[in-house]
Design an enzyme around this catalytic site. Structure first.
Site, PDB file in Angstrom:
ATOM      1  N   GLY A  31       0.787  -1.234   0.000  1.00 13.89           N
ATOM      2  CA  GLY A  31       0.000   0.000   0.000  1.00 13.89           C
ATOM      3  C   GLY A  31       0.815   1.277   0.000  1.00 13.89           C
ATOM      4  N   TYR A  32       0.111   2.372   0.276  1.00 15.41           N
ATOM      5  CA  TYR A  32       0.630   3.739   0.157  1.00 15.41           C
ATOM      6  C   TYR A  32       1.210   3.933  -1.252  1.00 15.41           C
ATOM      7  CZ  TYR A  32       1.402   8.295   2.007  1.00 15.41           C
ATOM      8  OH  TYR A  32       1.295   9.641   2.229  1.00 15.41           O
ATOM      9  N   HIS A  37       3.975   1.496  -7.996  1.00 20.35           N
ATOM     10  CA  HIS A  37       2.871   0.538  -7.837  1.00 20.35           C
ATOM     11  C   HIS A  37       1.878   0.653  -9.003  1.00 20.35           C
ATOM     12  CE1 HIS A  37       3.756   1.260  -3.372  1.00 20.35           C
ATOM     13  NE2 HIS A  37       3.965  -0.027  -3.529  1.00 20.35           N
ATOM     14  N   GLN A 153      14.335  -9.603  -3.622  1.00 18.05           N
ATOM     15  CA  GLN A 153      12.989 -10.164  -3.404  1.00 18.05           C
ATOM     16  C   GLN A 153      12.496 -10.874  -4.667  1.00 18.05           C
ATOM     17  OE1 GLN A 153       9.619  -8.106  -1.309  1.00 18.05           O
ATOM     18  NE2 GLN A 153       8.999  -7.636  -3.393  1.00 18.05           N
TER      19      GLN A 153
HETATM   20  P1  AMP Z   1       5.748  -2.552  -1.666  1.00 13.34           P
HETATM   21  O1  AMP Z   1       4.370  -1.984  -1.483  1.00 13.34           O
HETATM   22  O2  AMP Z   1       6.845  -1.601  -1.337  1.00 13.34           O
HETATM   23  O3  AMP Z   1       5.906  -3.906  -1.026  1.00 13.34           O
HETATM   24  O4  AMP Z   1       5.894  -2.794  -3.228  1.00 13.34           O
HETATM   25  C1  AMP Z   1       4.959  -3.550  -3.939  1.00 13.34           C
HETATM   26  C2  AMP Z   1       5.536  -3.896  -5.278  1.00 13.34           C
HETATM   27  O5  AMP Z   1       5.841  -2.689  -5.975  1.00 13.34           O
HETATM   28  C3  AMP Z   1       6.847  -4.693  -5.182  1.00 13.34           C
HETATM   29  O6  AMP Z   1       6.867  -5.679  -6.190  1.00 13.34           O
HETATM   30  C4  AMP Z   1       7.891  -3.644  -5.405  1.00 13.34           C
HETATM   31  O7  AMP Z   1       9.080  -4.156  -5.972  1.00 13.34           O
HETATM   32  C5  AMP Z   1       7.175  -2.735  -6.416  1.00 13.34           C
HETATM   33  N1  AMP Z   1       7.778  -1.407  -6.399  1.00 13.34           N
HETATM   34  C6  AMP Z   1       7.989  -0.619  -5.319  1.00 13.34           C
HETATM   35  N2  AMP Z   1       8.623   0.518  -5.680  1.00 13.34           N
HETATM   36  C7  AMP Z   1       8.826   0.436  -7.018  1.00 13.34           C
HETATM   37  C8  AMP Z   1       9.434   1.277  -7.982  1.00 13.34           C
HETATM   38  N3  AMP Z   1       9.974   2.458  -7.657  1.00 13.34           N
HETATM   39  N4  AMP Z   1       9.462   0.864  -9.267  1.00 13.34           N
HETATM   40  C9  AMP Z   1       8.934  -0.340  -9.620  1.00 13.34           C
HETATM   41  N5  AMP Z   1       8.344  -1.182  -8.763  1.00 13.34           N
HETATM   42  C10 AMP Z   1       8.287  -0.805  -7.471  1.00 13.34           C
END
Ligand code: AMP
Length: 285
Positions: A31-32, A37, A153
């Site tokens: 989220g956020y 995303h 990850q």
């Molecule tokens: P998170 O909410 O931070 O767990 O991220 C959810 C998904 O969005 C994960 O697969 C992250 O790798 C991806 N993500 C987060 N930040 C970015 C970014 N700047 N560019 C591309 N994918 C992202």
């Protein structure tokens, strides 16, 4: 857009879609939402008949001294943003529904989790692997999309998806950055203006290393020294790691070649931990 909170209802909804011959794309998130995303969501919508986003701040992937309590949350804002990307379902389970009483099974990936964030965040990837396996079981996606920002990850997820024969295709998406180069992250909201300037040292460090490699430098000790020096020249930075690794094994390398990824983790003002990464030699594709 439908909001589903009960895992059994999520599974039933997905099975109904499959019975109608529709393909499902899943984007797991905490989220956020930011543009990173949202671009993953648009990709899911483009590739599949229905795009599903999961929103779950997974407690088991945070260590005892990490920022679970401070992790940014704004459910209403996330609903509005995801709606606009063509998402059909926002799956937002509660922690007690994800981890029912008596839950005692974990997914542990060895090897790939030993270096980088795995070395600095004990138990983190077991938390990630377990929750992603559960989400995939609940949603039954044909395709599951993750960002390359979380490079380790993604490698870990590809590994256990293959090892456990999960019937979904794991897909990576390139890093989405702010116009000044900062990799987008939900945690960026916790950076004040001075921290924000210091946070730029990660993408600048990557740029600096790429330039040096382009000029012929291949020695990791020398490159690491330059990148560390640059990061530490910014106020409030503390390095978790500046690591040059092979893109598949995630093991440290001594000499840069076109399989080398520079992976960075830096704490800003001892409160916001940021990561970034990139290949040092551009791949032709
Ligand atoms: P998170 O909410 O931070 O767990 O991220 C959810 C998904 O969005 C994960 O697969 C992250 O790798 C991806 N993500 C987060 N930040 C970015 C970014 N700047 N560019 C591309 N994918 C992202």
């Amino acid at each position: 857009m439908k909001i589903i909170t009960i895992p059994e209802n999520m599974y039933a909804w997905s099975m109904q879609q499959k019975a109608e011959g529709k393909s499902i794309g899943l984007v797991p998130t905490m989220g956020y939402f930011h543009e990173g995303h949202l671009s993953l969501m648009r990709k899911a919508d483009e590739l599949c008949d229905v795009a599903i986003v999961s929103l779950f701040v997974n407690p088991t992937q945070f260590g005892p001294n990490e920022d679970l309590d401070r992790y940014p949350r704004d459910f209403e804002r996330d609903v509005e943003l995801s709606k606009k990307q063509g998402v059909k379902v926002l799956f937002a389970p509660q922690a007690d529904a994800m981890y029912a009483k008596g839950c005692s099974t974990e997914v542990h990936v060895s090897g790939l989790t030993e270096n980088l964030c795995g070395a600095h965040r004990p138990g983190h990837f077991t938390g990630v692997a377990t929750v992603v396996t559960k989400l995939i079981n609940m949603v039954q996606p044909d395709v599951t999309i993750f960002g390359e920002k979380d490079f380790q990850q993604l490698a870990v997820i590809r590994r256990f998806a293959q090892d456990l024969n999960l019937p979904t295709k794991i897909m990576g998406h390139s890093i989405v950055r702010e116009s000044d180069g900062l990799a987008m992250s939900s945690r960026n909201v916790n950076l004040d203006p001075a921290n924000r300037a210091a946070a730029l040292s990660l993408s600048q460090g990557l740029h600096l290393a790429r330039q040096a490699v382009q000029q012929g430098e291949r020695n990791v000790i020398s490159l690491a020294g330059d990148v560390q020096q640059h990061i530490l020249s910014q106020q409030g930075t503390a390095i978790d790691y500046v690591s040059f690794v092979h893109c598949d094994t995630l093991k440290d390398v001594e000499t840069v070649d076109d399989n080398t990824v520079l992976a960075l983790a830096v704490k800003i003002d001892d409160k916001v931990r940021l990561i970034d990464n990139g290949f040092l030699i551009e791949k032709d594709n």
